[in-house]
Design a protein around this motif. Sequence first.
Motif, PDB file in Angstrom:
ATOM      1  N   THR B  61       0.954  -1.346  -0.036  1.00  0.00           N
ATOM      2  CA  THR B  61      -0.087   0.038  -0.012  1.00  0.00           C
ATOM      3  C   THR B  61       1.079   1.188   0.142  1.00  0.00           C
ATOM      4  OG1 THR B  61      -1.629  -1.189   1.393  1.00  0.00           O
ATOM      5  CG2 THR B  61      -1.919   1.097   1.145  1.00  0.00           C
ATOM      6  N   LEU B  62       1.814   1.347   0.753  1.00  0.00           N
ATOM      7  CA  LEU B  62       2.881   2.552   0.831  1.00  0.00           C
ATOM      8  C   LEU B  62       3.513   2.740  -0.429  1.00  0.00           C
ATOM      9  CD1 LEU B  62       4.380   1.890   4.326  1.00  0.00           C
ATOM     10  CD2 LEU B  62       3.206   3.872   3.578  1.00  0.00           C
ATOM     11  N   GLU B  63       3.872   1.564  -1.398  1.00  0.00           N
ATOM     12  CA  GLU B  63       4.382   1.561  -2.412  1.00  0.00           C
ATOM     13  C   GLU B  63       3.424   2.246  -3.262  1.00  0.00           C
ATOM     14  OE1 GLU B  63       5.109  -2.294  -3.857  1.00  0.00           O
ATOM     15  OE2 GLU B  63       6.935  -1.851  -4.998  1.00  0.00           O
ATOM     16  N   GLU B  66       3.566   6.060  -2.362  1.00  0.00           N
ATOM     17  CA  GLU B  66       4.630   6.627  -2.807  1.00  0.00           C
ATOM     18  C   GLU B  66       4.529   6.836  -4.697  1.00  0.00           C
ATOM     19  OE1 GLU B  66       8.135   4.831  -0.219  1.00  0.00           O
ATOM     20  OE2 GLU B  66       7.515   3.715  -1.619  1.00  0.00           O
ATOM     21  N   ARG B  67       3.952   5.994  -5.207  1.00  0.00           N
ATOM     22  CA  ARG B  67       3.737   6.074  -6.671  1.00  0.00           C
ATOM     23  C   ARG B  67       2.569   7.293  -6.870  1.00  0.00           C
ATOM     24  NH1 ARG B  67       3.858   0.587  -7.779  1.00  0.00           N
ATOM     25  NH2 ARG B  67       1.466   0.539  -7.354  1.00  0.00           N
ATOM     26  N   GLU B  68       1.689   7.289  -6.281  1.00  0.00           N
ATOM     27  CA  GLU B  68       0.759   8.309  -6.436  1.00  0.00           C
ATOM     28  C   GLU B  68       1.189   9.852  -6.063  1.00  0.00           C
ATOM     29  OE1 GLU B  68      -2.783   5.089  -5.211  1.00  0.00           O
ATOM     30  OE2 GLU B  68      -2.652   7.011  -4.129  1.00  0.00           O
ATOM     31  N   ARG B  69       2.155   9.706  -5.320  1.00  0.00           N
ATOM     32  CA  ARG B  69       2.718  11.037  -4.691  1.00  0.00           C
ATOM     33  C   ARG B  69       3.947  11.482  -5.520  1.00  0.00           C
ATOM     34  NH1 ARG B  69       1.601  11.954   1.670  1.00  0.00           N
ATOM     35  NH2 ARG B  69      -0.736  11.141   1.873  1.00  0.00           N
ATOM     36  N   VAL B  94      -0.322  -6.904  18.208  1.00  0.00           N
ATOM     37  CA  VAL B  94       0.510  -6.575  16.625  1.00  0.00           C
ATOM     38  C   VAL B  94       0.607  -5.136  16.815  1.00  0.00           C
ATOM     39  CG1 VAL B  94      -0.196  -6.552  14.318  1.00  0.00           C
ATOM     40  CG2 VAL B  94      -1.026  -8.412  15.801  1.00  0.00           C
ATOM     41  N   ASN B  95       1.995  -4.850  16.410  1.00  0.00           N
ATOM     42  CA  ASN B  95       2.353  -3.470  16.192  1.00  0.00           C
ATOM     43  C   ASN B  95       3.166  -3.275  15.137  1.00  0.00           C
ATOM     44  OD1 ASN B  95       2.624  -0.481  17.040  1.00  0.00           O
ATOM     45  ND2 ASN B  95       4.895  -1.154  17.473  1.00  0.00           N
ATOM     46  N   ALA B  96       2.719  -2.575  14.183  1.00  0.00           N
ATOM     47  CA  ALA B  96       3.378  -2.008  12.805  1.00  0.00           C
ATOM     48  C   ALA B  96       4.015  -0.965  12.830  1.00  0.00           C
ATOM     49  CB  ALA B  96       2.286  -2.091  11.619  1.00  0.00           C
ATOM     50  N   GLN B  97       5.266  -0.908  12.693  1.00  0.00           N
ATOM     51  CA  GLN B  97       6.253   0.265  12.468  1.00  0.00           C
ATOM     52  C   GLN B  97       6.426   0.739  11.133  1.00  0.00           C
ATOM     53  OE1 GLN B  97       9.712  -0.493  15.147  1.00  0.00           O
ATOM     54  NE2 GLN B  97       8.376   0.320  16.970  1.00  0.00           N
ATOM     55  N   ILE B  98       6.144   1.841  10.787  1.00  0.00           N
ATOM     56  CA  ILE B  98       6.560   2.199   9.447  1.00  0.00           C
ATOM     57  C   ILE B  98       7.251   3.575   9.444  1.00  0.00           C
ATOM     58  CG2 ILE B  98       5.245   3.492   7.467  1.00  0.00           C
ATOM     59  CD1 ILE B  98       2.859   1.962   8.025  1.00  0.00           C
ATOM     60  N   LYS B  99       8.457   3.232   8.527  1.00  0.00           N
ATOM     61  CA  LYS B  99       9.552   4.341   8.442  1.00  0.00           C
ATOM     62  C   LYS B  99       9.596   4.671   6.842  1.00  0.00           C
ATOM     63  CE  LYS B  99      14.550   4.753   8.692  1.00  0.00           C
ATOM     64  NZ  LYS B  99      15.802   4.223   8.933  1.00  0.00           N
ATOM     65  N   VAL B 100       9.307   5.902   6.453  1.00  0.00           N
ATOM     66  CA  VAL B 100       9.564   6.268   5.346  1.00  0.00           C
ATOM     67  C   VAL B 100      10.666   7.182   5.232  1.00  0.00           C
ATOM     68  CG1 VAL B 100       8.303   7.187   3.160  1.00  0.00           C
ATOM     69  CG2 VAL B 100       7.100   6.195   4.891  1.00  0.00           C
ATOM     70  N   ALA B 101      11.994   6.791   4.683  1.00  0.00           N
ATOM     71  CA  ALA B 101      13.148   7.640   4.899  1.00  0.00           C
ATOM     72  C   ALA B 101      13.077   8.680   4.023  1.00  0.00           C
ATOM     73  CB  ALA B 101      14.432   6.745   4.757  1.00  0.00           C
ATOM     74  N   GLY B 102      12.606   8.825   2.887  1.00  0.00           N
ATOM     75  CA  GLY B 102      12.734  10.150   1.879  1.00  0.00           C
ATOM     76  C   GLY B 102      11.894  11.079   2.137  1.00  0.00           C
ATOM     77  N   VAL B 103      11.097  10.974   3.185  1.00  0.00           N
ATOM     78  CA  VAL B 103      10.060  12.424   3.321  1.00  0.00           C
ATOM     79  C   VAL B 103      10.401  12.802   4.663  1.00  0.00           C
ATOM     80  CG1 VAL B 103       8.566  11.203   1.462  1.00  0.00           C
ATOM     81  CG2 VAL B 103       8.068  10.965   3.835  1.00  0.00           C
ATOM     82  N   ALA B 108       5.621  11.536   6.356  1.00  0.00           N
ATOM     83  CA  ALA B 108       5.391  10.080   6.617  1.00  0.00           C
ATOM     84  C   ALA B 108       4.460   9.629   7.387  1.00  0.00           C
ATOM     85  CB  ALA B 108       6.668   9.645   7.610  1.00  0.00           C
ATOM     86  N   LYS B 109       3.969  10.491   8.209  1.00  0.00           N
ATOM     87  CA  LYS B 109       2.832  10.330   9.431  1.00  0.00           C
ATOM     88  C   LYS B 109       1.453  10.292   8.578  1.00  0.00           C
ATOM     89  CE  LYS B 109       3.684  13.097  12.988  1.00  0.00           C
ATOM     90  NZ  LYS B 109       3.558  13.489  14.342  1.00  0.00           N
ATOM     91  N   SER B 110       1.485  11.322   7.682  1.00  0.00           N
ATOM     92  CA  SER B 110       0.220  11.041   6.669  1.00  0.00           C
ATOM     93  C   SER B 110       0.057  10.024   5.716  1.00  0.00           C
ATOM     94  CB  SER B 110       0.070  12.417   5.777  1.00  0.00           C
ATOM     95  OG  SER B 110       0.241  12.276   4.612  1.00  0.00           O
ATOM     96  N   MET B 111       1.295   9.495   5.360  1.00  0.00           N
ATOM     97  CA  MET B 111       1.371   8.157   4.331  1.00  0.00           C
ATOM     98  C   MET B 111       0.890   7.050   5.468  1.00  0.00           C
ATOM     99  SD  MET B 111       4.900   9.368   2.307  1.00  0.00           S
ATOM    100  CE  MET B 111       4.761   7.863   1.323  1.00  0.00           C
ATOM    101  N   THR B 112       1.408   6.977   6.547  1.00  0.00           N
ATOM    102  CA  THR B 112       0.962   5.991   7.489  1.00  0.00           C
ATOM    103  C   THR B 112      -0.495   5.944   7.613  1.00  0.00           C
ATOM    104  OG1 THR B 112       3.095   6.045   8.530  1.00  0.00           O
ATOM    105  CG2 THR B 112       1.434   5.106   9.842  1.00  0.00           C
ATOM    106  N   ALA B 113      -0.905   7.102   7.900  1.00  0.00           N
ATOM    107  CA  ALA B 113      -2.381   6.822   8.274  1.00  0.00           C
ATOM    108  C   ALA B 113      -3.362   6.405   6.904  1.00  0.00           C
ATOM    109  CB  ALA B 113      -2.854   8.194   8.510  1.00  0.00           C
TER     110      ALA B 113
END
Lengths: 143, 143
Positions: B61-63, B66-69, B94-103, B108-113
């Motif tokens: 989903t993040l991919e 990223e493509r859409e943005r 269950v805990n998911a951690q999301i890192k978006v290094a390039g922004v 990154a928080k808005s992409m996570t949401a």
Amino acid sequence: MDPRWHQALYRTEGINSEGLEGHAYVPDGLNVKTSSPLNNHPGTNPEQLLSLSLSTCLEATLEAIERERQLSHTSEVRVQVAFIGARAHYEFLVNAQIKVAGVDFETAKSMTAEAERRCCVSQLLAGSKNYTVETVKEFSQSK
Amino acid sequence: MDPRWHQALYRTEGINSEGLEGHAYVPDGLNVKTSSPLNNHPGTNPEQLLSLSLSTCLEATLEAIERERQLSHTSEVRVQVAFIGARAHYEFLVNAQIKVAGVDFETAKSMTAEAERRCCVSQLLAGSKNYTVETVKEFSQSK
């Protein structure tokens, strides 16, 4: 965060940095090639991995219930997952079918209800209207 | 049942008839050896399979996001699962951690949401108080 993390009997971690066409892995554990369910590239996908997680969890719980009721092991679980929707809104449907060959159907239904309540993956899905569990005499395609 | 099964873009099925110490498989697909997380027998388990399903779903989903943005691909997802409880009442955290290094971190928080809302596995877990998602600058042990 949640202090119950410190009381864990077991912890694990699954990692994906490559996306749908790539790999997902558990450090020092399972490593799987993944691909989109909508092409014919080799690889598994979130739908298959979820169906294996839930079927194993429900079957492990049924095994415990069989043992507690001093029954021999005759249960089997099949979990079907469907990918539905269209661009920007997709969903999964999840239906678990449980067959317990060695007992009458009423007993199988009571064992199913107990497994649905006790299995940890089932608990996590319980809030979703897309998750269903049924007791079956014979397995069939969900519809 | 639910008529949406007939509109599926893709369907799959995971089967377990052997229990926690055995195998789970997708007909014509992935076949995994399973074992209890509480012994050292070789094999995967429901916790690992769920972490791989969710991490792949969120990362896919993040991919797409990223493509859409029109961003290059820099996201990574790590999903930790803990097995907690005691006899007759167990649960998974269950805990998911999301890192978006390039922004930047707000992006990154808005992409996570957005990923949390759009990913199909995340939707299935959304009703559980045991499921959490966080945006991180560096990955760490959930606690």
